[in-house]
Design a protein around this motif. Structure first.
Motif, mmCIF file in Angstrom:
data_model
loop_
_atom_site.group_PDB
_atom_site.id
_atom_site.type_symbol
_atom_site.label_atom_id
_atom_site.label_comp_id
_atom_site.label_asym_id
_atom_site.label_seq_id
_atom_site.Cartn_x
_atom_site.Cartn_y
_atom_site.Cartn_z
ATOM 1 N N ASP A 72 -28.608 -1.339 11.194
ATOM 2 C CA ASP A 72 -28.511 0.122 11.226
ATOM 3 C C ASP A 72 -27.611 0.588 10.100
ATOM 4 O OD1 ASP A 72 -25.724 -0.009 12.175
ATOM 5 O OD2 ASP A 72 -26.624 -0.644 14.059
ATOM 6 N N ALA A 73 -27.554 1.892 9.900
ATOM 7 C CA ALA A 73 -26.790 2.462 8.798
ATOM 8 C C ALA A 73 -25.290 2.181 8.937
ATOM 9 C CB ALA A 73 -27.042 3.958 8.712
ATOM 10 N N THR A 74 -24.791 2.267 10.171
ATOM 11 C CA THR A 74 -23.354 2.069 10.389
ATOM 12 C C THR A 74 -22.918 0.669 10.004
ATOM 13 O OG1 THR A 74 -23.385 3.691 12.198
ATOM 14 C CG2 THR A 74 -21.505 2.184 12.099
ATOM 15 N N SER A 75 -23.664 -0.350 10.439
ATOM 16 C CA SER A 75 -23.300 -1.731 10.119
ATOM 17 C C SER A 75 -23.476 -2.014 8.628
ATOM 18 C CB SER A 75 -24.130 -2.710 10.952
ATOM 19 O OG SER A 75 -25.512 -2.549 10.694
ATOM 20 N N PHE A 76 -24.543 -1.464 8.029
ATOM 21 C CA PHE A 76 -24.777 -1.639 6.602
ATOM 22 C C PHE A 76 -23.593 -1.097 5.800
ATOM 23 C CE2 PHE A 76 -27.669 -0.097 2.883
ATOM 24 C CZ PHE A 76 -27.184 -1.107 2.077
ATOM 25 N N LEU A 77 -23.176 0.117 6.128
ATOM 26 C CA LEU A 77 -22.080 0.754 5.412
ATOM 27 C C LEU A 77 -20.761 0.055 5.694
ATOM 28 C CD1 LEU A 77 -21.315 3.049 3.545
ATOM 29 C CD2 LEU A 77 -21.102 4.537 5.523
ATOM 30 N N SER A 78 -20.565 -0.345 6.950
ATOM 31 C CA SER A 78 -19.318 -1.019 7.329
ATOM 32 C C SER A 78 -19.145 -2.334 6.571
ATOM 33 C CB SER A 78 -19.308 -1.270 8.836
ATOM 34 O OG SER A 78 -18.156 -1.987 9.215
ATOM 35 N N GLU A 79 -20.221 -3.101 6.482
ATOM 36 C CA GLU A 79 -20.143 -4.379 5.758
ATOM 37 C C GLU A 79 -19.898 -4.148 4.269
ATOM 38 O OE1 GLU A 79 -23.757 -6.367 6.679
ATOM 39 O OE2 GLU A 79 -23.289 -6.565 8.822
ATOM 40 N N ALA A 80 -20.519 -3.131 3.710
ATOM 41 C CA ALA A 80 -20.314 -2.820 2.291
ATOM 42 C C ALA A 80 -18.873 -2.394 2.033
ATOM 43 C CB ALA A 80 -21.273 -1.726 1.850
ATOM 44 N N LEU A 81 -18.311 -1.576 2.937
ATOM 45 C CA LEU A 81 -16.915 -1.152 2.780
ATOM 46 C C LEU A 81 -15.952 -2.323 2.925
ATOM 47 C CD1 LEU A 81 -16.950 2.245 4.718
ATOM 48 C CD2 LEU A 81 -16.392 1.932 2.304
ATOM 49 N N THR A 82 -16.254 -3.235 3.820
ATOM 50 C CA THR A 82 -15.404 -4.422 3.984
ATOM 51 C C THR A 82 -15.367 -5.235 2.700
ATOM 52 O OG1 THR A 82 -15.866 -4.545 6.352
ATOM 53 C CG2 THR A 82 -15.084 -6.563 5.291
ATOM 54 N N ARG A 83 -16.542 -5.396 2.067
ATOM 55 C CA ARG A 83 -16.570 -6.132 0.801
ATOM 56 C C ARG A 83 -15.821 -5.364 -0.286
ATOM 57 N NH1 ARG A 83 -21.797 -7.113 2.712
ATOM 58 N NH2 ARG A 83 -22.714 -5.415 1.482
ATOM 59 N N LEU A 84 -16.001 -4.043 -0.320
ATOM 60 C CA LEU A 84 -15.307 -3.233 -1.324
ATOM 61 C C LEU A 84 -13.797 -3.336 -1.156
ATOM 62 C CD1 LEU A 84 -15.385 -1.025 -3.585
ATOM 63 C CD2 LEU A 84 -15.352 0.658 -1.738
ATOM 64 N N ASN A 85 -13.330 -3.225 0.084
ATOM 65 C CA ASN A 85 -11.887 -3.256 0.334
ATOM 66 C C ASN A 85 -11.293 -4.632 0.058
ATOM 67 O OD1 ASN A 85 -11.856 -0.562 1.104
ATOM 68 N ND2 ASN A 85 -12.289 -1.033 3.247
ATOM 69 N N GLY A 86 -12.148 -5.655 -0.001
ATOM 70 C CA GLY A 86 -11.670 -6.995 -0.327
ATOM 71 C C GLY A 86 -11.574 -7.260 -1.812
ATOM 72 N N LEU A 87 -12.044 -6.314 -2.634
ATOM 73 C CA LEU A 87 -12.001 -6.499 -4.088
ATOM 74 C C LEU A 87 -10.657 -6.071 -4.652
ATOM 75 C CD1 LEU A 87 -15.487 -5.074 -5.143
ATOM 76 C CD2 LEU A 87 -14.819 -7.476 -4.999
ATOM 77 N N THR A 88 -10.192 -6.824 -5.637
ATOM 78 C CA THR A 88 -8.970 -6.461 -6.333
ATOM 79 C C THR A 88 -9.209 -5.193 -7.134
ATOM 80 O OG1 THR A 88 -8.392 -8.797 -6.534
ATOM 81 C CG2 THR A 88 -7.251 -7.263 -8.015
ATOM 82 N N ALA A 89 -8.202 -4.325 -7.191
ATOM 83 C CA ALA A 89 -8.341 -3.072 -7.929
ATOM 84 C C ALA A 89 -8.755 -3.353 -9.365
ATOM 85 C CB ALA A 89 -7.033 -2.300 -7.905
#
Length: 324
Positions: free
Chosen positions: A292-309
């Motif tokens: 679903d959209a929520t899980s898709f977005l949540s997983e993408a945000l988790t990966r984004l937040n794990g990236l170094t600035a």
């Protein structure tokens, strides 16, 4: 004496009959009266302007009163209007009347009682029609207000682009289409790094101005049909949808990066730069469709937040990491 503001249409293939009905209506002060010689002409006239009351002969060549009633009801539905339909008939059998009411007729008058029954029935029809049309207008007004509120509820007030709710709604639409293996979905996340420091060094007005410019630049850079949203204080997103596998290019991603994180922003008497991180995900014909959209977005945000600035992930990179 009640005000006679009703719009009335008389439909009868016999000119003498329609003239008699009009004479009765004229005699008590009705002035908005139109006459149609057949059902086809009546529908054409109603498309241009609705009638509060329709007085139609039941038996007419080509299209009778019942068939006309059904067309008028469909036209009412499309235009969100109500027409009180009264048939003039010599039929007075119970089964005939049941058929008329089942077809959407509101009332009928036997031609033998026309002189005594027409005006009282028309007065009642006027009151009912006015009430129905008033209710329909109120209902439409409420729907319009709800629609405006729904739009506001899906808009980020600071930037004017969509918010998280809007993005999830759009993603849900695209995911439903993708489940039928129709189209490809791209999700580009843009995180402004050092947002807490920006909050400390800039006042609210200046910070909001910067965020508004980010949203504007994303709108200018993205394609006209792409969806732009601010999904958290420091993160924007673009949802892209296309039918061809090549609907997204490295050039577009680089344009977004240059527009948001390379090009300077004008501030009060000065310029500033924003630094940030991009992440791009794609759902194509070989990718499992997210639940679903929520899980898709949540997983993408988790990966984004794990990236170094300052580091960005793009789907076309072999090592998946490139310095921004």
């Amino acid at each position: 004496m009640q005000a006679l503001h009703a719009s009335i249409m008389i439909v009868d293939d016999t000119k003498f009959s329609s003239a008699v009905v009009k004479k009765y209506l004229d005699s008590v002060g009705f002035t908005d009266i139109r006459i149609a010689d057949n059902a086809i002409d009546a529908i054409s006239m109603l498309k241009s302007r609705n009638a509060d009351i329709l007085l139609a002969d039941w038996l007419m060549p080509g299209m009778d009163g019942l068939a006309l009633t059904q067309l008028v009801r469909e036209l009412n539905r499309r235009k969100n209007e109500f027409t009180y339909i009264m048939l003039l008939t010599a039929k007075e059998e119970t089964n005939d009347l049941k058929e008329a009411f089942a077809s959407g007729v509101d009332d009928f008058i036997g031609k033998t009682t026309l002189k005594s029954q027409l005006l009282p029935r028309v007065y009642a029809a006027q009151r009912i029609s006015q009430v129905q049309n008033t209710l329909l207008k109120r209902e439409q007004k409420i729907k319009d207000q709800y629609k405006k509120l729904s739009i506001l509820n899906r808009t980020d007030p600071t930037t004017g682009v969509g918010n998280l709710k809007y993005l999830e709604h759009q993603l849900s639409r695209y995911l439903k289409q993708h489940k039928g293996r129709s189209g490809h979905i791209g999700l580009l996340l843009c995180r402004i790094d050092g947002f807490e420091q920006l909050r400390k060094t800039k006042d609210r007005s200046e910070l909001n101005g910067l965020l508004k410019l980010v949203g504007k630049r994303l709108q200018d850079t993205a394609r006209p049909l792409d969806d732009i949203a601010r999904i958290s204080e420091d993160t924007f997103a673009i949802v892209l949808y296309g039918h061809e596998p090549t609907f997204i290019t490295q050039t577009l991603i680089r344009r977004v990066q240059d527009s948001v994180f390379v090009k300077a922003y004008p501030t009060a008497g000065n310029f500033c730069h924003l630094s940030g991180t991009l992440q791009y995900d794609i759902v194509d014909s070989v990718t499992a469709t997210p639940a679903d959209a929520t899980s898709f977005l949540s997983e993408a945000l988790t990966r984004l937040n794990g990236l170094t600035a300052g580091y960005s992930v793009f789907f076309w990179e072999d090592d998946q990491i490139s310095y921004a």
